[in-house]
Enzyme design. Structure first.
Site, PDB file in Angstrom:
ATOM      1  N   SER A   2     -49.708 -49.735 -82.888  1.00 46.96           N
ATOM      2  CA  SER A   2     -50.572 -48.967 -83.663  1.00 46.96           C
ATOM      3  C   SER A   2     -50.677 -49.953 -85.164  1.00 46.96           C
ATOM      4  CB  SER A   2     -50.260 -47.825 -84.253  1.00 46.96           C
ATOM      5  OG  SER A   2     -51.260 -46.935 -85.000  1.00 46.96           O
ATOM      6  N   HIS A  12     -49.173 -39.912 -80.484  1.00 43.59           N
ATOM      7  CA  HIS A  12     -49.753 -40.370 -81.794  1.00 43.59           C
ATOM      8  C   HIS A  12     -51.183 -40.517 -81.955  1.00 43.59           C
ATOM      9  CE1 HIS A  12     -51.351 -44.044 -84.102  1.00 43.59           C
ATOM     10  NE2 HIS A  12     -50.360 -44.044 -84.784  1.00 43.59           N
ATOM     11  N   ASN A  13     -51.890 -40.901 -80.837  1.00 39.94           N
ATOM     12  CA  ASN A  13     -53.200 -41.251 -80.551  1.00 39.94           C
ATOM     13  C   ASN A  13     -53.929 -39.715 -80.617  1.00 39.94           C
ATOM     14  OD1 ASN A  13     -52.999 -43.744 -80.857  1.00 39.94           O
ATOM     15  ND2 ASN A  13     -54.222 -44.309 -79.292  1.00 39.94           N
ATOM     16  N   LYS A  51     -46.951 -43.282 -78.142  1.00 36.43           N
ATOM     17  CA  LYS A  51     -48.184 -43.627 -78.723  1.00 36.43           C
ATOM     18  C   LYS A  51     -49.454 -42.866 -78.126  1.00 36.43           C
ATOM     19  CE  LYS A  51     -50.901 -46.874 -80.505  1.00 36.43           C
ATOM     20  NZ  LYS A  51     -52.214 -46.783 -79.652  1.00 36.43           N
ATOM     21  N   GLU A  54     -53.978 -38.447 -84.135  1.00 31.24           N
ATOM     22  CA  GLU A  54     -55.073 -39.447 -84.929  1.00 31.24           C
ATOM     23  C   GLU A  54     -56.406 -38.527 -84.544  1.00 31.24           C
ATOM     24  OE1 GLU A  54     -57.005 -43.196 -83.421  1.00 31.24           O
ATOM     25  OE2 GLU A  54     -55.048 -43.741 -84.343  1.00 31.24           O
TER      26      GLU A  54
END
Length: 302
Positions: free
Chosen positions: A121, A176-177, A173, A180
């Site tokens: 990221s 995480h996205n 990840k 986001e």
């Protein structure tokens, strides 16, 4: 330390440059010869082919891939492994699905090769600010790559972590996205409400700027919101079409499989899908935000 870098798109090219600046010997390859020349101008040694890249590295080798997830990653791994030997480490820094990374790691292990799946990221700002790295794979391989990881991260002692076994890096990840997505959606909706309250004549760039200092919602995404609104307060120049690169869908599917309610992330994904049929201020701002942090293509309003 020597490293091969395959895939010199905006993020891959910037990562190669950051490594070269950090004193690492980078050998770079991309199907686009112009991208290879650009990497050479920024401190890497260009390679004309994957075979030439591998040949330029001293065993045991480290080869880092930054190519699109799916077939592109699958095909590139197949090509690279033909030239690697036992003890070499292959790093997938793209946004591969975590289950694919688990499968690939098992397959490469049979050849005596290590695969690390690294969620990255930082977008287009990583060259200057450093990258957040979420790493899955064997501990020994991670330890071997520590100098590289410390160079790519914002600092040697922060911004990178070995999160677990193969697949864990890309799983983290993915989540995480998904988070986001939800954060971006909240900012976009809030500013859309203020934009609609026309009788108050609210100055949205000014509001975004003041929230950046001392507010509980201050964040990098808010910084980028302020930047986007300053450039185009009405979002008139941005088409309200918000793409998704897959991680949000995978996150929602995982939440369903695990019986974990994730209404915010799910709604934010559905909002992106809806943006392809309607126009709205929030979708214009979402599209602009993606361009701000990741350099993603932004469609111009016609």
């Amino acid at each position: 330390m020597q490293i091969g870098m395959i895939g010199l798109g905006r993020m891959g090219g910037n990562m190669a440059e950051r490594l070269a600046r950090g004193g690492h010997a980078v050998v770079a390859f991309d199907r686009d010869a112009a991208a290879v020349r650009g990497a050479a101008d920024r401190g890497s040694t260009g390679a004309a082919s994957i075979e030439a890249l591998v040949a330029a590295l001293t065993a045991p080798r480290v080869v880092w891939l930054m190519v699109p997830s799916g077939n592109a990653t699958e095909e590139t791994i197949t090509l690279v492994t033909r030239h690697l030997t036992a003890g070499d480490v292959l790093v997938d820094g793209g946004n591969s699905k975590y289950s694919d990374s688990m499968r690939r790691a098992a397959q490469l292990a049979e050849l005596g090769l290590e695969l690390l799946d690294v969620g990255v990221s930082g977008g287009i700002w990583g060259l200057r600010e450093g990258y957040c790295l979420m790493i899955g794979g064997e501990k020994a391989a991670v330890s071997r790559l520590t100098p590289i990881l410390q160079t790519l991260a914002p600092a040697a002692d922060r911004g990178w972590v070995h999160v677990g076994k193969s697949g864990a890096g890309h799983f983290v990840k993915m989540i995480h996205n998904g988070i986001e997505y939800g954060m971006m959606q909240a900012f976009a909706e809030g500013f859309a409400i203020m934009h609609k309250k026309s009788e108050l004549a609210l100055d949205l760039p000014q509001i975004a700027e003041v929230w950046r200092h001392g507010s509980v919602v201050r964040s990098w995404l808010l910084d980028l919101t302020a930047r986007a609104l300053s450039a185009d307060p009405t979002m008139a120049k941005v088409a309200p079409f918000v793409s998704d690169s897959g991680e949000g869908r995978w996150t929602v599917a995982e939440a369903i499989d695990l019986d974990v309610p994730a209404p915010v992330i799910t709604h934010s994904l559905l909002a992106r899908l809806r943006s392809r049929d309607e126009e709205s201020f929030s979708d214009r701002l979402l599209a602009a935000l993606r361009g701000q942090f990741g350099g993603h293509a932004v469609k111009s309003a016609t």
